[in-house]
Design a protein around this motif. Structure first.
Motif: not given
Ligand code: NAI
Length: 506
Positions: A122-123, A240-250, A272-276
């Protein structure tokens, strides 16, 4: 085996460094492993050796090969021991200042001919190289997790990277048995950029209460062929992985509307409802299995009305043929009779707009998504409008379920589900080509291998027709007035001229 690089240093031997070290050894290089946390190196070497042991037991490698691989791993307890390397790959913590410091130090240790590479996801590669004395020998080398199984590697050229360095990294990737793709240094490179369309548009559809998570997942799996629906995928990746990626690219793209994240994932992340991994995500999990709501049972309709098909329906001849095969009574008049179920199949418009503009009785009007040919899909999707009579909705449901194909019912939405998500994916991919971030061929390879899509996004657009995708976006832009649906010039030209989205001439 002759490897492009003979002595490869790997700094940071966590999840990624370990996989990179394994593949570098398999490529034929002598590999030097270093980590800030000393014991991590021995642990990594042990874990890699276990992988090879398993390959040996399964008969995938011989005793000699296994022994040769094992002899290629060398633990280092000081970074200075990497001075013999002709390539050093960094896979440490994702922090710009820490990475810059490491490379500044490495630059003083290794010969000028040594290639330096970062596995950052991401950098900016250019920013990491900014203070180096020889930024031309520095590149991004982006592997995916788990490295041995994910067969694509992004070779990232920073602003000052020498193209020969990229050629060497391409060759080394092939030595590993992986496929290199070339990308310019831009946020998300290829895979994480192209992957923005799927989840964000699905979240927007849920945000408008068009349908629920499970129905959207079923539609996209059965109509497009995705292995996992967007919500299943987000549950697997964890928010906790996918939401920050969405924010970062945006944010890295200065609030580009196409990448706008959703408050749905922001809220779930904060709860904290993160998934599996937390047993609770878009689905709840019992013994590791997602709890899926049952499919809709088609209603029994005794008195099936005749069907009238709008002259402007997408794929109209195909739809008439389908109705014939379903034994429908088809009306052929210029206007529907008073009893008729009225079928529309718009691209990018909602059923309400079509009924209003074409002066159709909205109470009897139901829409069908025909972006893809019915023969290609495993599910049909019907949308009613707020005025649709329940008996008409039921008649449409029963009719389209007659041959046993599952049918999903959604609320009225410009672009249904499949049109919206596919058009968004194709548009983002088109814009990657428009910006010259990579070649169309590398884009297709990267997305198929990196994201596991059934087709590359450009091939997906070609399959339903670039003109249709363009029509979906134009009409959605009209209905929503939202710049996120503005078509990329790449798609606009190819769609308008009836050319393939793979066409590179401009
Ligand atoms: P990790 O946390 O599993 O491993 C990082 C390792 O680096 C640790 O063993 C740590 O002790 C070591 N380390 C940290 N700072 C160091 C320093 N200054 N010098 C030497 N060693 C140091 O992290 P992971 O997941 O392996 O990620 C590493 C890099 O790869 C990051 O840049 C990440 O963004 C990138 N990446 C991660 C992917 C993933 O799915 N985990 C996918 C693609 C890239």
């Amino acid at each position: 085996m002759k490897s492009t690089f003979k002595q490869v240093g790997v700094v940071g031997v966590g999840a990624m460094g370990q996989g990179i070290a394994q593949m570098s050894a398999q490529a034929g290089a002598q590999v030097f492993l270093f980590d800030m946390q000393g014991p991590a190196v021995a642990k990594a070497i042990q874990a890699i050796q276990q992988q090879w042991q398993k390959m040996l037991e399964k008969g995938r490698i011989s005793n000699e090969t296994c022994a040769a691989y094992m002899a290629r791993l060398q633990a280092c307890d000081a970074v200075g021991q990497l001075s013999v390397c002709d390539l050093v790959i960094e896979a440490i913590v994702e922090n710009l200042a820490v990475k810059k410091e490491l490379f500044a130090q490495l630059e003083t240790l290794v010969p000028v001919s040594t290639v330096l590479a970062t596995n950052t996801s991401s950098l900016s590669v250019t920013a990491i190289a900014a203070q180096l004395k020889q930024p031309q020998r520095f590149a991004g080398y982006h592997f995916f997790n788990p490295v041995p199984l994910m067969k694509v590697v992004e070779v990232v050229a920073g602003l000052k990277t020498d193209s020969e360095v990229c050629n060497q990294l391409d060759a080394f990737t092939r030595d590993m048995g992986h496929t290199p793709v070339r990308t310019r240094d831009t946020p998300g490179f290829i895979v994480n950029h192209a992957g923005r369309g799927y989840g964000t548009e699905a979240l927007r559809i849920v945000g408008e209460s068009v349908s629920d998570f499970a129905t959207i997942d079923r539609i996209l799996k059965d109509q497009v062929g995705f292995k996992l629906g967007p919500f299943e995928l987000m549950d697997l990746t964890a928010l906790d992985v996918s939401h920050p990626v969405m924010e970062s690219i945006y944010h890295q793209y200065y609030e580009e509307p196409r990448f706008r994240p959703s408050i749905i994932t922001a809220q779930r992340l904060s709860a904290g409802v993160l998934g599996r991994k937390t047993q609770e995500g878009f689905y709840s999990y019992v013994d590791g299995k997602a709890q899926m709501p049952p499919e809709l049972t088609p209603p029994v309709v005794e008195d099936m009305p005749p069907v009238w098909v709008s002259p402007r329906a997408a794929r109209r001849p195909e739809l008439l043929q389908l109705l014939k095969s379903l034994d429908a009574r088809i009306e052929t008049g210029a206007q529907p009779s008073d009893q008729a179920l009225i079928l529309v199949a718009p691209l990018g418009f909602d059923v309400t707009t079509v009924a209003a503009v074409d002066r159709l009785d909205p109470q009897r009007t139901v829409g069908l998504d025909l972006l893809f040919s019915d023969a290609q899909t495993k599910r049909r999707v019907l949308a009613s409008n707020p005025a649709t009579r329940p008996d008409m909705r039921q008649a449409a449901h029963a009719l389209f379920a007659r041959d046993g194909k599952p049918v999903s019912l959604i609320r009225d939405s410009a672009g249904f589900v499949t049109q919206r998500v596919v058009a968004h994916i194709v548009n983002i991919a088109s814009d990657i080509c428009q910006q010259g971030i990579c070649t169309p061929t590398d884009l297709e390879t990267a997305v198929q291998l990196g994201l596991g899509y059934p087709l590359g996004p450009l091939a997906m657009g070609d399959q339903c027709g670039p003109a249709s995708v363009l029509e979906v976006l134009f009409n959605m832009q009209t209905v929503y007035g939202d710049p996120r649906y503005r078509p990329s010039p790449w798609l606009r030209r190819r769609g308008a001229l009836g050319l393939s989205l793979m066409q590179t001439e401009d």
